[in-house]
Design a protein around this motif. Structure first.
Motif, PDB file in Angstrom:
ATOM      1  N   LYS A 185     -11.042  13.230  54.853  1.00 43.09           N
ATOM      2  CA  LYS A 185     -10.261  11.917  53.712  1.00 43.09           C
ATOM      3  C   LYS A 185      -8.684  11.956  54.253  1.00 43.09           C
ATOM      4  O   LYS A 185      -7.999  12.300  55.575  1.00 43.09           O
ATOM      5  N   VAL A 186      -8.871  10.166  54.277  1.00 41.15           N
ATOM      6  CA  VAL A 186      -7.589   9.694  54.554  1.00 41.15           C
ATOM      7  C   VAL A 186      -6.510   9.023  53.215  1.00 41.15           C
ATOM      8  O   VAL A 186      -7.339   7.506  52.800  1.00 41.15           O
ATOM      9  N   LEU A 187      -5.258   8.949  53.573  1.00 37.58           N
ATOM     10  CA  LEU A 187      -5.635   8.147  53.100  1.00 37.58           C
ATOM     11  C   LEU A 187      -4.412   6.976  53.204  1.00 37.58           C
ATOM     12  O   LEU A 187      -3.764   6.545  54.228  1.00 37.58           O
ATOM     13  N   HIS A 188      -4.722   6.214  52.784  1.00 40.03           N
ATOM     14  CA  HIS A 188      -4.832   4.710  53.026  1.00 40.03           C
ATOM     15  C   HIS A 188      -3.963   3.626  52.042  1.00 40.03           C
ATOM     16  O   HIS A 188      -4.732   2.855  51.794  1.00 40.03           O
ATOM     17  N   VAL A 189      -3.369   3.865  52.171  1.00 41.62           N
ATOM     18  CA  VAL A 189      -2.473   2.873  51.156  1.00 41.62           C
ATOM     19  C   VAL A 189      -1.141   2.517  51.756  1.00 41.62           C
ATOM     20  O   VAL A 189      -0.049   2.608  52.415  1.00 41.62           O
ATOM     21  N   SER A 190      -1.259   0.417  52.008  1.00 42.79           N
ATOM     22  CA  SER A 190       0.064  -0.286  52.253  1.00 42.79           C
ATOM     23  C   SER A 190       1.034  -0.404  51.291  1.00 42.79           C
ATOM     24  O   SER A 190       0.654  -1.417  50.345  1.00 42.79           O
ATOM     25  N   PRO A 191       2.575   0.494  51.285  1.00 40.31           N
ATOM     26  CA  PRO A 191       3.328   0.451  50.474  1.00 40.31           C
ATOM     27  C   PRO A 191       3.916  -1.566  50.650  1.00 40.31           C
ATOM     28  O   PRO A 191       4.123  -1.942  49.332  1.00 40.31           O
ATOM     29  N   TRP A 192       3.962  -2.271  51.746  1.00 42.57           N
ATOM     30  CA  TRP A 192       4.283  -3.144  51.599  1.00 42.57           C
ATOM     31  C   TRP A 192       2.809  -3.998  51.466  1.00 42.57           C
ATOM     32  O   TRP A 192       2.064  -3.868  51.452  1.00 42.57           O
ATOM     33  N   MET A 193       3.291  -4.762  50.688  1.00 41.13           N
ATOM     34  CA  MET A 193       2.215  -5.651  50.039  1.00 41.13           C
ATOM     35  C   MET A 193       1.273  -5.449  49.349  1.00 41.13           C
ATOM     36  O   MET A 193       0.730  -6.229  48.574  1.00 41.13           O
ATOM     37  N   ALA A 194       1.500  -4.051  48.651  1.00 40.95           N
ATOM     38  CA  ALA A 194       0.508  -4.405  47.481  1.00 40.95           C
ATOM     39  C   ALA A 194       1.198  -4.124  46.378  1.00 40.95           C
ATOM     40  O   ALA A 194       2.407  -4.361  46.334  1.00 40.95           O
ATOM     41  N   GLU A 195       0.379  -4.716  45.115  1.00 39.22           N
ATOM     42  CA  GLU A 195       0.270  -5.109  44.149  1.00 39.22           C
ATOM     43  C   GLU A 195       0.602  -4.630  42.824  1.00 39.22           C
ATOM     44  O   GLU A 195       1.050  -4.864  41.609  1.00 39.22           O
ATOM     45  N   GLY A 196      -0.222  -3.256  42.642  1.00 43.23           N
ATOM     46  CA  GLY A 196      -0.303  -2.739  41.614  1.00 43.23           C
ATOM     47  C   GLY A 196      -2.182  -1.676  41.979  1.00 43.23           C
ATOM     48  O   GLY A 196      -2.843  -2.105  43.303  1.00 43.23           O
ATOM     49  N   ILE A 197      -2.583  -1.112  40.693  1.00 43.65           N
ATOM     50  CA  ILE A 197      -3.686  -0.409  41.100  1.00 43.65           C
ATOM     51  C   ILE A 197      -4.935  -1.568  39.769  1.00 43.65           C
ATOM     52  O   ILE A 197      -4.444  -2.153  39.123  1.00 43.65           O
ATOM     53  N   GLU A 198      -6.044  -1.165  40.406  1.00 43.64           N
ATOM     54  CA  GLU A 198      -7.227  -2.335  40.233  1.00 43.64           C
ATOM     55  C   GLU A 198      -7.459  -1.909  39.010  1.00 43.64           C
ATOM     56  O   GLU A 198      -8.035  -0.531  39.034  1.00 43.64           O
ATOM     57  N   GLY A 199      -7.404  -2.229  37.562  1.00 38.24           N
ATOM     58  CA  GLY A 199      -7.596  -2.018  36.755  1.00 38.24           C
ATOM     59  C   GLY A 199      -6.293  -1.248  35.837  1.00 38.24           C
ATOM     60  O   GLY A 199      -6.542  -0.429  34.683  1.00 38.24           O
ATOM     61  N   ASP A 200      -5.797  -0.603  36.589  1.00 37.07           N
ATOM     62  CA  ASP A 200      -4.315  -0.345  35.957  1.00 37.07           C
ATOM     63  C   ASP A 200      -3.343  -0.812  36.537  1.00 37.07           C
ATOM     64  O   ASP A 200      -1.968  -0.405  36.244  1.00 37.07           O
ATOM     65  N   GLU A 201      -3.287  -1.742  36.000  1.00 36.39           N
ATOM     66  CA  GLU A 201      -1.616  -3.070  36.643  1.00 36.39           C
ATOM     67  C   GLU A 201      -0.748  -2.583  35.140  1.00 36.39           C
ATOM     68  O   GLU A 201      -0.455  -3.699  34.320  1.00 36.39           O
ATOM     69  N   THR A 202       0.126  -1.430  34.927  1.00 34.01           N
ATOM     70  CA  THR A 202       0.246  -1.505  33.797  1.00 34.01           C
ATOM     71  C   THR A 202       1.641  -0.094  34.124  1.00 34.01           C
ATOM     72  O   THR A 202       1.831  -0.214  35.229  1.00 34.01           O
ATOM     73  N   PRO A 203       2.370   0.210  33.173  1.00 35.48           N
ATOM     74  CA  PRO A 203       3.352   0.912  33.610  1.00 35.48           C
ATOM     75  C   PRO A 203       3.247   2.205  34.029  1.00 35.48           C
ATOM     76  O   PRO A 203       4.121   2.618  35.165  1.00 35.48           O
ATOM     77  N   GLU A 204       1.936   2.543  33.573  1.00 39.54           N
ATOM     78  CA  GLU A 204       1.787   4.086  34.473  1.00 39.54           C
ATOM     79  C   GLU A 204       1.416   3.959  35.831  1.00 39.54           C
ATOM     80  O   GLU A 204       1.335   4.598  36.437  1.00 39.54           O
ATOM     81  N   GLY A 205       0.779   2.605  35.512  1.00 41.07           N
ATOM     82  CA  GLY A 205      -0.303   2.741  37.159  1.00 41.07           C
ATOM     83  C   GLY A 205       0.656   2.062  38.192  1.00 41.07           C
ATOM     84  O   GLY A 205       0.601   2.957  39.312  1.00 41.07           O
ATOM     85  N   ASP A 206       1.644   1.489  37.199  1.00 39.87           N
ATOM     86  CA  ASP A 206       2.937   0.802  38.843  1.00 39.87           C
ATOM     87  C   ASP A 206       3.328   2.176  39.084  1.00 39.87           C
ATOM     88  O   ASP A 206       3.939   2.606  40.728  1.00 39.87           O
ATOM     89  N   ALA A 207       3.410   3.197  38.138  1.00 40.25           N
ATOM     90  CA  ALA A 207       4.367   4.994  38.293  1.00 40.25           C
ATOM     91  C   ALA A 207       3.411   5.157  39.326  1.00 40.25           C
ATOM     92  O   ALA A 207       4.643   5.835  40.358  1.00 40.25           O
ATOM     93  N   LEU A 208       2.663   5.686  39.492  1.00 41.87           N
ATOM     94  CA  LEU A 208       1.489   6.566  40.293  1.00 41.87           C
ATOM     95  C   LEU A 208       1.711   5.575  41.657  1.00 41.87           C
ATOM     96  O   LEU A 208       1.568   6.413  42.340  1.00 41.87           O
ATOM     97  N   LEU A 209       0.901   4.315  41.661  1.00 37.40           N
ATOM     98  CA  LEU A 209       1.457   4.076  43.225  1.00 37.40           C
ATOM     99  C   LEU A 209       2.710   3.811  43.627  1.00 37.40           C
ATOM    100  O   LEU A 209       2.842   3.917  44.718  1.00 37.40           O
ATOM    101  N   ASP A 210       4.137   3.747  43.037  1.00 39.51           N
ATOM    102  CA  ASP A 210       5.197   4.529  43.670  1.00 39.51           C
ATOM    103  C   ASP A 210       5.288   5.362  43.962  1.00 39.51           C
ATOM    104  O   ASP A 210       6.454   6.011  45.010  1.00 39.51           O
TER     105      ASP A 210
END
Length: 321
Positions: free
Chosen positions: A220-245
């Motif tokens: 399994k590969v963690l493949h998240v680019s902090p640069w240019m990320a805008e949010g989690i698909e279907g969860d552009e909420t404070p909770e979703g943003d907090a998870l991505l952060d």
């Protein structure tokens, strides 16, 4: 592999290898090419040391891994030689306008952890990079393996991000860094070309890529680019943003112990797997010149798409950073 001098990139780690003394003639040998590709597939990164520091060698080495992908924008500087398709020229002259402050120092050319072309539905296979003008300090290029990053995440964070998709948009405004910005980060001056890039990209749909994907090997590969990320698909909420952060900050934190930072020599060339590896640039003192050249290897892992089912006709001109 008897023909080549191969050793680990980092002792006691499976990520990356070094190959010393590869010649132009060896790049034409089918057995050598197959062996190099097998090493690349397994280890995700190869540093080629003590090679001929020429554009011809750069292109020949790149072609070992697959056809080159020429840059679609004619405005991007290239190596102006026949038979050198796809070699782009990235020059930072002393005292450029774009600069940031990080870690108590002012630098130029700093870039956060990212994978290339996150803002498009297709991801190129790899990049091959070399340095021509090297600052006396700084100017390092960093790499971190997404397989190792996944294993290093806490179990609760792995469970929370697995199965999620991340939204990306072209965003080169360094004062608009959404997720995981390092402590003390400040944009002192934007690159004046950034506004034109943003204008060209303004009508392009967002791209979507999985936060975790599974290689054919089962890893399994963690493949998240902090640069240019805008949010989690279907969860552009404070909770979703907090998870991505949280994930983005974990990447920066884990990279402190897992990353490899390459100190350049003119006789070095390296390749990294864009489907697996994140990379970054340390930045350097603005008084120094830095010049890099790069090729891009065609390919796609087939897991990305544009938001809303937009077609390939909507993709923006890809830009290399």
């Amino acid at each position: 592999m008897a023909e080549l001098n191969v050793r680990p990139l980092i002792d006691d780690r499976d990520f990356g290898v070094r190959i010393s003394g590869l010649t132009l003639e060896q790049t034409k040998d089918d057995a050598v090419r197959a062996g190099i590709n097998a090493l690349f597939t397994r280890h995700g990164m190869i540093v080629f040391e003590d090679v001929d520091p020429s554009s011809a060698m750069h292109v020949a080495l790149s072609n070992v891994f697959g056809p080159l992908k020429d840059h679609p924008s004619k405005a991007v500087p290239r190596v102006d030689q026949d038979g050198m398709p796809g070699v782009i020229d990235m020059v930072c002259e002393p005292w450029p306008e774009g600069r940031i402050a990080i870690g108590g120092r002012e630098v130029t050319q700093w870039l956060p952890w990212h994978f290339d072309h996150a803002y498009n539905n297709e991801l190129n296979r790899a990049g091959v990079l070399r340095a021509i003008d090297i600052p006396p300090e700084g100017g390092l290029t960093g790499f971190v393996d997404g397989v190792e990053l996944y294993r290093a995440l806490s179990p609760d964070l792995r469970d929370a991000i697995e199965g999620r998709n991340v939204l990306y948009r072209m965003n080169v405004i360094m004062n608009d860094f959404h997720f995981g910005a390092p402590e003390g980060y400040r944009c002192l001056a934007e690159n004046p070309s950034s506004a034109a890039v943003m204008e060209a990209a303004k009508d392009t749909p967002r791209a979507v890529h999985p936060a975790v994907w599974v290689r054919d090997s089962g890893e399994k590969v963690l493949h998240v680019s902090p640069w240019m990320a805008e949010g989690i698909e279907g969860d552009e909420t404070p909770e979703g943003d907090a998870l991505l952060d949280r994930v983005s900050r974990a990447i920066f934190e884990r990279a402190e112990e897992l990353s490899y930072w390459h100190r350049w020599k003119p006789t070095d060339m390296l390749i990294w797997d864009n489907w697996r590896v994140l990379h970054a640039v340390s930045g350097h003192d603005p008084q120094y010149r830095r010049r890099m050249q790069r090729t891009t290897i065609k390919g796609d892992y087939g897991l990305g798409y544009f938001e809303g089912g937009a077609s390939n006709d909507n993709r923006i001109l890809e830009r290399t950073y």
